[in-house]
Scaffold this active site. Structure first.
Site, PDB file in Angstrom:
ATOM      1  N   GLY A  48       0.821  -1.193   0.000  1.00 18.68           N
ATOM      2  CA  GLY A  48       0.000   0.000   0.000  1.00 18.68           C
ATOM      3  C   GLY A  48       0.860   1.249   0.000  1.00 18.68           C
ATOM      4  N   GLN A  53       3.027  10.064   1.178  1.00 22.30           N
ATOM      5  CA  GLN A  53       4.329   9.380   1.186  1.00 22.30           C
ATOM      6  C   GLN A  53       5.176   9.736  -0.029  1.00 22.30           C
ATOM      7  OE1 GLN A  53       2.445   5.333   2.096  1.00 22.30           O
ATOM      8  NE2 GLN A  53       4.428   5.166   3.074  1.00 22.30           N
ATOM      9  N   CYS A  90       6.223  -0.061   7.028  1.00 15.88           N
ATOM     10  CA  CYS A  90       5.818   1.077   6.204  1.00 15.88           C
ATOM     11  C   CYS A  90       7.007   1.490   5.348  1.00 15.88           C
ATOM     12  CB  CYS A  90       5.380   2.225   7.113  1.00 15.88           C
ATOM     13  SG  CYS A  90       4.865   3.706   6.234  1.00 15.88           S
ATOM     14  N   LEU A  91       6.742   1.775   4.073  1.00  9.77           N
ATOM     15  CA  LEU A  91       7.833   2.179   3.177  1.00  9.77           C
ATOM     16  C   LEU A  91       8.478   3.490   3.634  1.00  9.77           C
ATOM     17  CD1 LEU A  91       6.340   1.286  -0.336  1.00  9.77           C
ATOM     18  CD2 LEU A  91       7.988  -0.027   1.012  1.00  9.77           C
ATOM     19  N   HIS A 132      -4.209   1.343   7.599  1.00 12.40           N
ATOM     20  CA  HIS A 132      -2.849   1.912   7.604  1.00 12.40           C
ATOM     21  C   HIS A 132      -2.746   3.072   6.603  1.00 12.40           C
ATOM     22  CE1 HIS A 132       1.726   1.232   7.694  1.00 12.40           C
ATOM     23  NE2 HIS A 132       1.560   2.097   6.709  1.00 12.40           N
ATOM     24  N   GLU A 133      -3.241   2.849   5.380  1.00 13.17           N
ATOM     25  CA  GLU A 133      -3.111   3.891   4.343  1.00 13.17           C
ATOM     26  C   GLU A 133      -4.021   5.082   4.632  1.00 13.17           C
ATOM     27  OE1 GLU A 133      -0.556   3.583   2.675  1.00 13.17           O
ATOM     28  OE2 GLU A 133      -0.293   1.429   3.004  1.00 13.17           O
ATOM     29  N   HIS A 136      -2.516   7.431   7.039  1.00 12.75           N
ATOM     30  CA  HIS A 136      -1.502   8.332   6.468  1.00 12.75           C
ATOM     31  C   HIS A 136      -2.116   9.677   6.058  1.00 12.75           C
ATOM     32  CE1 HIS A 136       2.384   6.344   6.115  1.00 12.75           C
ATOM     33  NE2 HIS A 136       1.832   5.234   5.666  1.00 12.75           N
TER      34      HIS A 136
HETATM   35 ZN    ZN Z   1       2.735   3.420   5.593  1.00 13.53          ZN
END
Ligand code: ZN
Length: 160
Positions: A48, A53, A90-91, A132-133, A136
């Site tokens: 995701g 991000q 998380c990236l 999670h997304e 963000h």
């Molecule tokens: Zn993330």
């Protein structure tokens, strides 16, 4: 399509902490952003990615847990049920993993790239990814909710 640079918290990136704006017009710029985000996510083996991000403070998320790409504009969680505690990463927070409590099942409502209102139902990993997304988009990182951090060596053992 093009790869975008994924912002990292270790660079103290403010963009990851700001509340994102609604997308009012779905134009080519938004469609390109969504395509770029998917390409970037796949290139980094993520499941995701949220627009902040990649430095765009707009409410757009992409997810693919291995069942095909999902793009959601202005998403919100409209239903949630149950509870699960699983490991997340998380990236934007590379090399870190921790367990987080999330609902077992959620329904998210948003728009697709044609501007149609759609609902996406997720259980298990898909429910985690949606939560999670969407987090963000309000500047919340999963690390704000971690119950227990996982040692990286423990993660190596889990990998197939
Ligand atoms: Zn993330």
């Amino acid at each position: 399509m093009a790869l975008r640079n994924v912002l990292k918290v270790e660079n103290d990136n403010e963009s990851l902490r700001i509340k994102c704006r609604d997308i009012k017009v779905i134009d080519d710029k938004i469609r390109t952003l969504a395509a770029d985000m998917l390409e970037t996510m796949y290139a980094q083996n993520g499941v995701g990615l949220a627009a902040p991000q990649v430095g765009v403070l707009k409410k757009l998320i992409v997810i693919d847990i291995g069942e095909g790409p999902v793009t959601l504009i202005n998403p919100i969680i409209v239903y949630q049920k149950g509870e699960q505690e699983e490991i997340e990463g998380c990236l934007s927070v590379p090399g870190v993993w921790g367990t987080v409590k999330r609902p077992q099942r959620v329904i998210a409502r948003g728009e697709n790239l044609d501007g149609e209102v759609i609902e996406v139902e997720g259980e298990g990993l898909m429910a985690i990814a949606l939560c999670h997304e969407i987090d963000h988009l309000s500047g919340t990182l999963y690390t704000d909710k971690v119950i227990r951090y996982i040692d990286p060596s423990e993660m190596e053992d889990r990998r197939k």
